[in-house]
Scaffold this active site. Structure first.
Site, PDB file in Angstrom:
ATOM      1  N   LYS A   1      -6.206   9.740  -3.619  1.00 37.94           N
ATOM      2  CA  LYS A   1      -4.809   9.606  -3.167  1.00 37.94           C
ATOM      3  C   LYS A   1      -3.838   9.926  -4.302  1.00 37.94           C
ATOM      4  CE  LYS A   1      -3.291   4.954  -3.293  1.00 37.94           C
ATOM      5  NZ  LYS A   1      -2.291   4.888  -4.349  1.00 37.94           N
TER       6      LYS A   1
ATOM      7  N   ASN B   1       0.827  -1.212   0.000  1.00 38.27           N
ATOM      8  CA  ASN B   1       0.000   0.000   0.000  1.00 38.27           C
ATOM      9  C   ASN B   1       0.858   1.258   0.000  1.00 38.27           C
ATOM     10  OD1 ASN B   1       0.438  -1.487   2.371  1.00 38.27           O
ATOM     11  ND2 ASN B   1      -0.870  -0.158   3.574  1.00 38.27           N
TER      12      ASN B   1
ATOM     13  N   SER C   1       2.831  -1.249  -7.137  1.00 41.84           N
ATOM     14  CA  SER C   1       2.073  -0.193  -6.427  1.00 41.84           C
ATOM     15  C   SER C   1       2.118   1.082  -7.261  1.00 41.84           C
ATOM     16  CB  SER C   1       2.731   0.150  -5.092  1.00 41.84           C
ATOM     17  OG  SER C   1       2.978  -0.972  -4.316  1.00 41.84           O
TER      18      SER C   1
ATOM     19  N   PRO D   1      -0.439   4.733   0.823  1.00 39.25           N
ATOM     20  CA  PRO D   1      -1.503   5.685   1.161  1.00 39.25           C
ATOM     21  C   PRO D   1      -1.004   7.128   1.183  1.00 39.25           C
ATOM     22  CG  PRO D   1      -0.693   4.594   3.145  1.00 39.25           C
ATOM     23  CD  PRO D   1       0.023   3.968   1.989  1.00 39.25           C
TER      24      PRO D   1
ATOM     25  N   LEU E   1      -0.233   7.839 -12.702  1.00 40.79           N
ATOM     26  CA  LEU E   1      -0.867   8.959 -11.991  1.00 40.79           C
ATOM     27  C   LEU E   1      -1.714   9.765 -12.965  1.00 40.79           C
ATOM     28  CD1 LEU E   1       2.045  10.272  -9.715  1.00 40.79           C
ATOM     29  CD2 LEU E   1       0.146   8.779  -9.085  1.00 40.79           C
ATOM     30  N   ALA E   2      -1.193   9.962 -14.181  1.00 38.69           N
ATOM     31  CA  ALA E   2      -1.922  10.754 -15.172  1.00 38.69           C
ATOM     32  C   ALA E   2      -3.224  10.059 -15.565  1.00 38.69           C
ATOM     33  CB  ALA E   2      -1.044  10.978 -16.401  1.00 38.69           C
TER      34      ALA E   2
ATOM     35  N   CYS F   1      -7.952   4.920  -4.694  1.00 39.82           N
ATOM     36  CA  CYS F   1      -6.858   5.471  -5.504  1.00 39.82           C
ATOM     37  C   CYS F   1      -7.046   6.864  -6.085  1.00 39.82           C
ATOM     38  CB  CYS F   1      -6.519   4.485  -6.610  1.00 39.82           C
ATOM     39  SG  CYS F   1      -5.766   2.998  -5.923  1.00 39.82           S
TER      40      CYS F   1
ATOM     41  N   ALA G   1      -5.742  10.463 -12.884  1.00 33.92           N
ATOM     42  CA  ALA G   1      -6.165  11.862 -12.816  1.00 33.92           C
ATOM     43  C   ALA G   1      -7.140  12.182 -13.958  1.00 33.92           C
ATOM     44  CB  ALA G   1      -4.952  12.783 -12.873  1.00 33.92           C
TER      45      ALA G   1
END
Ligand code: NAI
Ligand code: UGA
Length: 467
Positions: A260, A71, A111, A73, A202-203, A257, A206
């Protein structure tokens, strides 16, 4: 990992975790998570080439490839609290790998991690002075809960990032590519440099969350103008440049997710001196919080501005259908908002056990949490305000209003006439997922609010257009 074991019988997969209860459950008849199709896959491979164990160090020492899926977080204290990813678990896993390894290994970031994490991991692993070589790959996961098995069997793409500039890096990329090539067409396996792979994950999250916040922002405007958000999303999504998926208005996105990962992205932008970019992405979360509090305000204001002592049936608590996961579920914020207004909640979810619901509602909010429900609610108040029941009919009996917070299929086909007959009047339905048949329910006699749909005449007179 279970799908890799299924698709690659020649590869032995050992899933290791420090949590004893989790591994015990993975080795039992009742798996620790509800995920359609997963039981079948696990049962086919477990004991053959798929093993679950708490012997972390022994299995890591023997492995050629280590997928690290611990994880990550949001940090809850210290530098970057409320935004940065907490890499404590990752770092301790990396140190353990460095300590126990006796042979060279490929270490795979599974991860979701901040861009440039591989650099830090490399430093930890390569300072081992043992003459062992580690290659770090980034192989982010794109599955969604509830459809995980289908997503893994037929992924849109598999992404592998590595040190393309070195022969050893290229060799490691090829090794991992060959595993996925057992079932994923070559053209869907994308190979990039490490930083592109880390940032793409991440993109992607998002962008997905941004679509939901975009359509949710439109839902508020639809309610104010008489437009219907379903018709708007359909028309917008018909543009092949935009596409139809992920445009369903809702009470807000949840899951472990999206929030975060966007907070993490925001933090990375800030650290790189890009406040404008950071603020742009922050807005996706702000709209999500707005959508949850807007829903609570709609409900309270349309019930004569008070729900004090009124029974509200909550249908659905998980963050989406077909999962029992409640991490960041919008139901937590909506329920807390209603408890603040002194409602009595009767909650039903087909997969979330009572202990989990109570744990979520009792969990104190962190100071940095931006949601509307930062005000702490006393434990006693929660216990006195919440009852968890085992079916939708029990939940709705004698309720003044029904809130649909998860789009479970069974909520579409309930006997709403029977439910209506068992409720005091006026009887309300607040549909946070746009799954009920608004026309049919209004015919039965319900006052219906459905996110982003033209307002019930009753609601129009009871509250301002935008609450
Ligand atoms: N849940 C999902 O659908 C997806 C999750 N991810 C990413 O995968 C990562 C894990 O997510 P989840 O599985 O949801 O988290 P989780 O919290 O459910 O599971 C993480 C597991 O790692 C174990 N663990 C922690 N430190 C360890 C160590 N040093 N050695 C061995 N085991 C250790 C924990 O006991 C726990 O069982 C996160 O970075 C998340 O962003 C990515 C895509 C989808
Ligand atoms: O990194 C992750 O953990 C994963 O996050 C999401 O997957 P997940 O959170 O499991 O589920 P989603 O289907 O994305 O739903 C997230 C939330 O958005 C909501 N949602 C989704 C779609 C939509 O149109 N509207 C909407 O409100 C869902 O109800 C849910 O609350 C991404 O879809 C995955 O690709 C990613 O791997």
């Amino acid at each position: 990992m279970a799908v890799i074991a299924l698709k690659c019988p020649s590869i032995e997969v050992a899933v290791v975790d420090i949590s004893v209860p989790r591994i015990t459950a993975w080795n039992s008849e009742k798996l620790p998570i509800y995920e359609p199709g997963l039981d079948d896959v696990v049962k086919k491979c477990r004991g053959r080439n798929l093993f679950f164990s708490n012997e972390v160090e022994k299995n890591v020492a023997q492995a050629d490839i280590v997928f690290v899926s611990v994880n990550t977080p949001t940090k809850s204290s210290g530098l970057g609290a409320g935004k940065a990813a907490d890499l404590t678990y990752w770092e301790s896993a990396a140190r353990m790998i460095a300590d126990v390894s006796k042979s060279s290994k490929i270490v795979v970031e599974k991860s979701t991690v901040p861009v440039k994490t591989a650099e830090a991991i490399e430093k930890i692993l390569t300072h081992n002075n043992k003459g062992i070589e580690f290659q770090i790959l980034s192989n982010p996961e794109f599955l969604a809960e509830g459809t995980a098995i289908a997503d893994l069997f037929d992924p849109d793409r598999v992404l592998i990032g590595g040190r393309e500039e070195t022969p050893a890096g290229l060799k490691a990329i090829k090794t991992l590519k060959d595993i996925y090539a057992h079932w994923v067409p070559q053209e869907r396996i994308i190979c990039t440099n490490l930083w592109s792979a880390e940032l793409s994950k991440l993109a992607a999250n998002a962008f997905l969350a941004q679509r939901i916040s975009s359509v949710n922002s439109m839902s508020a405007l639809c309610e104010a103008t008489g437009a219907d958000v379903t018709q708007v999303s359909y028309s917008v999504g018909k543009d092949s440049r935009i596409g139809p998926k992920f445009l369903s208005a809702s009470v807000g996105f949840g899951g472990s997710c999206f929030q975060k990962d966007i907070l993490n992205l925001v933090y990375i932008c800030e650290c790189n001196g890009l406040p404008e970019v950071a603020n742009y992405w922050k807005q996706v979360i702000k709209i999500n919080d707005y959508q949850k509090s807007r829903f609570v305000n709609r409900l309270v204001s349309s019930m004569f501005n008070t729900v004090s002592g009124k029974k509200i049936a909550i249908l659905g608590f998980s963050f989406k259908k077909d999962t029992g996961d409640t991490r960041e579920t919008p139901a937590i914020d909506v329920c807390r908002g209603l408890i603040m207004d002194r409602a009595q909640l009767i909650i039903y979810d087909p997969q979330v056990p009572e202990e989990q619901i109570m744990k979520d509602l009792l969990m104190p909010k962190c100071d940095w949490d931006q949601t509307g429900s930062t005000i702490q609610i006393g434990e006693e108040t929660v216990w006195q305000s919440v009852k968890v029941v085992h079916n939708a009919y029990e939940a709705t009996k004698d309720a003044h209003a029904i809130c649909v917070l998860t789009e479970w299929d069974e909520f579409k086909s309930l006997d709403y006439k029977k439910i209506f007959d068992n409720m005091p009047k006026p009887a309300y339905v607040f549909d946070g997922r746009n799954i009920v048949d608004v026309g049919k329910l209004r015919q039965i006699g319900f006052i219906v609010y459905s996110i982003g749909k033209p307002l019930d005449p009753w609601l129009k007179s009871e509250m301002p257009a935008v609450a």
